[in-house]
Design a protein around this motif. Sequence first.
Motif, PDB file in Angstrom:
ATOM      1  N   ILE A  88      15.985  -2.955   0.210  1.00 33.26           N
ATOM      2  CA  ILE A  88      15.756  -1.520   0.075  1.00 33.26           C
ATOM      3  C   ILE A  88      14.268  -1.277   0.248  1.00 33.26           C
ATOM      4  O   ILE A  88      13.449  -1.925  -0.410  1.00 33.26           O
ATOM      5  N   CYS A  89      13.911  -0.344   1.124  1.00 33.57           N
ATOM      6  CA  CYS A  89      12.516   0.051   1.283  1.00 33.57           C
ATOM      7  C   CYS A  89      12.363   1.483   0.785  1.00 33.57           C
ATOM      8  O   CYS A  89      13.156   2.364   1.148  1.00 33.57           O
ATOM      9  N   ASP A  94       0.806  -1.222   0.000  1.00 32.09           N
ATOM     10  CA  ASP A  94       0.000   0.000   0.000  1.00 32.09           C
ATOM     11  C   ASP A  94       0.839   1.271   0.000  1.00 32.09           C
ATOM     12  O   ASP A  94       0.638   2.156  -0.812  1.00 32.09           O
ATOM     13  N   ASP A  95       1.787   1.368   0.919  1.00 28.77           N
ATOM     14  CA  ASP A  95       2.542   2.607   1.055  1.00 28.77           C
ATOM     15  C   ASP A  95       4.048   2.399   1.029  1.00 28.77           C
ATOM     16  O   ASP A  95       4.808   3.299   1.371  1.00 28.77           O
ATOM     17  N   VAL A  96       4.488   1.221   0.624  1.00 25.74           N
ATOM     18  CA  VAL A  96       5.922   0.934   0.613  1.00 25.74           C
ATOM     19  C   VAL A  96       6.257  -0.001  -0.547  1.00 25.74           C
ATOM     20  O   VAL A  96       5.444  -0.837  -0.935  1.00 25.74           O
ATOM     21  N   ILE A  97       7.436   0.180  -1.081  1.00 24.66           N
ATOM     22  CA  ILE A  97       7.983  -0.709  -2.108  1.00 24.66           C
ATOM     23  C   ILE A  97       9.215  -1.353  -1.490  1.00 24.66           C
ATOM     24  O   ILE A  97      10.094  -0.655  -0.976  1.00 24.66           O
ATOM     25  N   TRP A 104       8.794   6.193  -4.567  1.00 24.32           N
ATOM     26  CA  TRP A 104      10.110   5.640  -4.894  1.00 24.32           C
ATOM     27  C   TRP A 104      11.264   6.402  -4.233  1.00 24.32           C
ATOM     28  O   TRP A 104      12.388   6.364  -4.701  1.00 24.32           O
ATOM     29  N   ARG A 105      11.001   7.089  -3.127  1.00 28.26           N
ATOM     30  CA  ARG A 105      12.085   7.704  -2.356  1.00 28.26           C
ATOM     31  C   ARG A 105      12.589   6.667  -1.371  1.00 28.26           C
ATOM     32  O   ARG A 105      11.813   6.094  -0.607  1.00 28.26           O
ATOM     33  N   VAL A 106      13.897   6.428  -1.388  1.00 33.50           N
ATOM     34  CA  VAL A 106      14.503   5.443  -0.491  1.00 33.50           C
ATOM     35  C   VAL A 106      14.276   5.879   0.949  1.00 33.50           C
ATOM     36  O   VAL A 106      14.435   7.045   1.295  1.00 33.50           O
ATOM     37  N   ARG A 107      13.917   4.903   1.794  1.00 28.75           N
ATOM     38  CA  ARG A 107      13.745   5.165   3.220  1.00 28.75           C
ATOM     39  C   ARG A 107      14.715   4.359   4.065  1.00 28.75           C
ATOM     40  O   ARG A 107      15.106   4.784   5.141  1.00 28.75           O
ATOM     41  N   SER A 108      15.122   3.168   3.564  1.00 33.14           N
ATOM     42  CA  SER A 108      16.120   2.382   4.296  1.00 33.14           C
ATOM     43  C   SER A 108      16.813   1.423   3.347  1.00 33.14           C
ATOM     44  O   SER A 108      16.280   1.069   2.292  1.00 33.14           O
ATOM     45  N   VAL A 109      18.022   1.029   3.748  1.00 34.54           N
ATOM     46  CA  VAL A 109      18.784   0.035   2.996  1.00 34.54           C
ATOM     47  C   VAL A 109      19.569  -0.821   3.981  1.00 34.54           C
ATOM     48  O   VAL A 109      20.072  -0.321   4.993  1.00 34.54           O
TER      49      VAL A 109
END
Length: 180
Positions: free
Chosen positions: A45-46, A24-27, A51-56
Amino acid sequence: MNKCYRWRSEDGAGLEHLELQWRDDVIVAEGVVVGDEAFGCGYRICCDAGWRVRSVEVQVAGGASLVMTTDGDGAWRDSDGRKLRHLDGCIDLDISATPFTNTLPIRRLGDGLQERTELLMAWIKVPTLEVRRAPQAYTRLAPRRYRFEALDIGFEATLAVDEDGLVIDYPALFRRVRAP
């Protein structure tokens, strides 16, 4: 929705498997790379829905690991919450061992890549897990074709991508061998 992809290095010695999940709100992208330089690694990678990276997270076979988070606007922190000031302004991420990370700016910027766009990347070298700022540029040449430039080393390639912005062909480096 889940999709699986595979790439082989052009020399045939490396292979990557990627599971890409749209929620829903994350890739979430989870990949495993067996490199041609006698290394293996896994990454996760989240990204947010834009499509803005939030964590790796990157884990190299043998134990080395790296975890970083970002606010999606260019402020990064390590696994202990310390600011990584040398990455200030880096919106996107580039992991050296995978063509998947080329998808991040292509999807995030979308039609904004009609003209050459210079970006700062949080670049992760595998297998050492060295992290540094890397200036890059992307230009949409035609539907599903982009010029990629690594400005600090003078490298350039024309990338062919699919309808989801995932690399099909990265000349001299990667070729996709499986798609959904």
